[in-house]
Write a protein that holds these residues in place. Structure first.
Motif, PDB file in Angstrom:
ATOM      1  N   GLU A  20       0.714  -1.222  -0.128  1.00 57.67           N
ATOM      2  CA  GLU A  20       0.047   0.119   0.015  1.00 57.67           C
ATOM      3  C   GLU A  20       0.913   1.230  -0.157  1.00 57.67           C
ATOM      4  O   GLU A  20       0.609   2.144  -0.766  1.00 57.67           O
ATOM      5  N   GLU A  21       2.149   1.383   0.735  1.00 59.62           N
ATOM      6  CA  GLU A  21       2.682   2.549   1.030  1.00 59.62           C
ATOM      7  C   GLU A  21       3.601   2.696  -0.118  1.00 59.62           C
ATOM      8  O   GLU A  21       3.855   3.653  -0.686  1.00 59.62           O
ATOM      9  N   SER A  22       4.181   1.236  -0.739  1.00 56.88           N
ATOM     10  CA  SER A  22       4.945   1.550  -1.926  1.00 56.88           C
ATOM     11  C   SER A  22       4.361   2.129  -3.015  1.00 56.88           C
ATOM     12  O   SER A  22       4.660   2.837  -3.839  1.00 56.88           O
ATOM     13  N   MET A  23       2.883   1.696  -3.116  1.00 56.52           N
ATOM     14  CA  MET A  23       2.244   2.293  -4.403  1.00 56.52           C
ATOM     15  C   MET A  23       2.092   3.748  -4.276  1.00 56.52           C
ATOM     16  O   MET A  23       2.264   4.258  -5.243  1.00 56.52           O
ATOM     17  N   LYS A  24       1.680   4.097  -3.245  1.00 60.25           N
ATOM     18  CA  LYS A  24       1.767   5.618  -2.831  1.00 60.25           C
ATOM     19  C   LYS A  24       3.051   6.255  -3.468  1.00 60.25           C
ATOM     20  O   LYS A  24       2.755   7.553  -4.009  1.00 60.25           O
ATOM     21  N   VAL A  34      12.068   6.169  -6.117  1.00 54.29           N
ATOM     22  CA  VAL A  34      11.991   5.175  -4.824  1.00 54.29           C
ATOM     23  C   VAL A  34      12.890   4.207  -4.549  1.00 54.29           C
ATOM     24  O   VAL A  34      13.085   3.224  -5.503  1.00 54.29           O
ATOM     25  N   SER A  35      13.310   3.975  -3.469  1.00 51.88           N
ATOM     26  CA  SER A  35      14.253   3.060  -2.969  1.00 51.88           C
ATOM     27  C   SER A  35      13.561   1.964  -2.168  1.00 51.88           C
ATOM     28  O   SER A  35      12.652   2.434  -1.432  1.00 51.88           O
ATOM     29  N   GLU A  41      11.417   3.572   5.297  1.00 55.83           N
ATOM     30  CA  GLU A  41      11.222   4.685   6.050  1.00 55.83           C
ATOM     31  C   GLU A  41       9.870   5.055   6.085  1.00 55.83           C
ATOM     32  O   GLU A  41       9.404   5.584   7.122  1.00 55.83           O
ATOM     33  N   ARG A  42       9.261   4.720   5.140  1.00 54.11           N
ATOM     34  CA  ARG A  42       7.910   5.231   5.082  1.00 54.11           C
ATOM     35  C   ARG A  42       6.973   4.463   6.151  1.00 54.11           C
ATOM     36  O   ARG A  42       6.020   5.047   6.835  1.00 54.11           O
TER      37      ARG A  42
END
Length: 205
Positions: A20-24, A34-35, A41-42
């Motif tokens: 979910e957060e990677s997609m954002k 994006v790494s 960290e997110r």
């Protein structure tokens, strides 16, 4: 709930959180910027934790898109109950428009950004969910042609015309471009009217 079941539930929750957060992040900053560390960290986990769930950033992207295709395919489960192929095609188009408007972040990754296709090549993987969606479209078009309901042409040509139409509508809508043509409150209604017009135009007299 037992210890094993609780641990499995926690693993699934962390995996879903990563996706979910990677997609954002992919949508906000672009895939190339994006790494894995930035994703970690997110969500406030260590990069090591992410590698327990996914091999690398490409695999995270792949499963983000797979999740989107799963949602799309779930919307189309009931299509088999519609006997008229034109009505079936219309409902598939409606489902597509609704999916894109309801899940713009998924749509951006699945159909607009170039990164997923590059990731597939790097992974040496296929995209069965995407292929399944395309095959479903072609089958409906073929059924309509077999029954003499649309102007005859190559199945791929007609499928491309229909897909390009709804893709263009969604892409313009989620980039707030269609409100240059009609008032913002009329955008969704006009998108559906455009789909209706296309299918009526395709129908054989």
């Amino acid at each position: 709930m037992g210890i094993v079941a609780r641990k499995e539930k926690q693993k699934q929750e962390i995996r879903s959180l990563i996706l979910e957060e990677s997609m954002k992040l992919f949508v906000e900053e672009g895939f190339s910027k994006v790494s894995v560390r930035k994703i970690a960290e997110r969500i406030q986990y260590s990069p090591t934790t992410l590698y327990l769930y996914f091999k690398d950033k490409n695999e995270i992207l792949f499963y983000c898109c797979e999740s989107g295709f799963k949602k799309m395919l779930e919307q189309n489960i009931a299509l088999g109950l519609i006997s008229d192929p034109i009505e079936r095609l219309h409902q598939m188009g409606v489902n597509y428009l609704n999916f894109g408007l309801e899940y713009p972040e998924y749509y951006d990754l699945m159909f607009i950004q170039e990164a997923p296709m590059s990731a597939l090549i790097d992974m040496g993987a296929g995209w069965s969910s995407g292929d399944q969606a395309l095959e479903a479209l072609k089958m409906i078009v073929q059924d309509a042609m077999d029954k003499g309901l649309v102007v005859p042409a190559k199945v791929e040509t007609v499928a491309m015309a229909v897909w390009s139409m709804v893709h263009g509508l969604v892409s313009l809508a989620i980039r707030q471009r269609l409100d240059k043509l009609v008032p913002a409150e009329d955008v969704e209604k006009t998108m559906h009217e455009s789909l209706d017009w296309l299918l009526k135009t395709m129908k054989k007299a």
